[in-house]
Design a protein around this motif. Structure first.
Motif, PDB file in Angstrom:
ATOM      1  N   ILE A 170      12.995  -1.454   5.815  1.00  0.00           N
ATOM      2  CA  ILE A 170      11.959  -0.814   6.625  1.00  0.00           C
ATOM      3  C   ILE A 170      10.714  -0.620   5.760  1.00  0.00           C
ATOM      4  O   ILE A 170      10.766  -0.036   4.686  1.00  0.00           O
ATOM      5  CB  ILE A 170      12.441   0.551   7.169  1.00  0.00           C
ATOM      6  N   THR A 215      10.053  -3.208  12.593  1.00  0.00           N
ATOM      7  CA  THR A 215      11.320  -3.158  11.866  1.00  0.00           C
ATOM      8  C   THR A 215      12.333  -4.178  12.348  1.00  0.00           C
ATOM      9  O   THR A 215      12.975  -4.848  11.538  1.00  0.00           O
ATOM     10  CB  THR A 215      11.939  -1.740  11.986  1.00  0.00           C
ATOM     11  N   ALA A 222       6.200   1.156   8.973  1.00  0.00           N
ATOM     12  CA  ALA A 222       7.160   1.417  10.048  1.00  0.00           C
ATOM     13  C   ALA A 222       7.772   2.814   9.887  1.00  0.00           C
ATOM     14  O   ALA A 222       7.973   3.530  10.873  1.00  0.00           O
ATOM     15  CB  ALA A 222       8.253   0.358  10.053  1.00  0.00           C
TER      16      ALA A 222
END
Length: 166
Positions: free
Chosen positions: A10, A52, A14
């Motif tokens: 990630i 993501t 995000a």
């Protein structure tokens, strides 16, 4: 092991989208109105999912996590609304009593025993005039023609009951 790889993949953008998205949606839960915080939070959560997820399965997993987190937050908000600090903000605790001069509707009881003339036919509802004031009235059930003398016999809130007089 896959969860650790997924979490490490990630990006910080995000992560910020998820963090601020959750924060804004939870703020909207505490201050209802579906305004700026709720819409902005929802958009940020969607952007976080787009940044993501690399497959449909990851999208579904992220949506399940988002719904779970928001469900838990909503449960806490509702519990706070009934027993906590939020109830002091949203719930009116004062009462407006008649003794203090508050009434829910206009008090028309002072019209009782006044006499007037029907302006329309009462079947059983219609209009009658009392001292220059036109009122919606109801007869006791009988038909009363136009231009007949009537007397107010009962007032129940906004319902004014009349009887024809000779």
């Amino acid at each position: 092991m896959e969860l650790v790889n997924f979490l490490s993949s990630i990006s910080w953008i995000a992560f910020l989208c998820f963090g601020f998205g959750f924060l804004l949606v939870i703020v909207e839960m505490f201050h209802p109105g579906f305004g700026f915080p709720g819409i902005s939070g929802g958009i940020l959560l969607i952007i976080g999912v787009i940044l993501t997820a690399t497959s449909v399965m990851e999208v579904l997993i992220l949506l399940a996590v988002i719904i779970s987190v928001l469900g838990i937050a909503l449960t806490l908000v509702l519990k706070s609304a009934t027993k906590g600090r939020l109830s002091k903000i949203l719930i009116l605790h004062e009462t407006q009593k008649k003794e203090a001069g508050y009434t829910g509707t206009e008090d028309l009881k002072y019209f009782i025993d006044q006499e007037g003339i029907t302006i329309t036919i009462l079947r059983p509802a219609g209009i009658a005039e009392f001292n220059g004031i036109k009122l919606d009235v109801v007869s006791e059930g009988e038909f009363i023609s136009k231009d007949k003398k009537v007397k107010i016999i009962k007032v129940e809130g906004r319902r004014i009951v009349v009887r024809q007089i000779e």
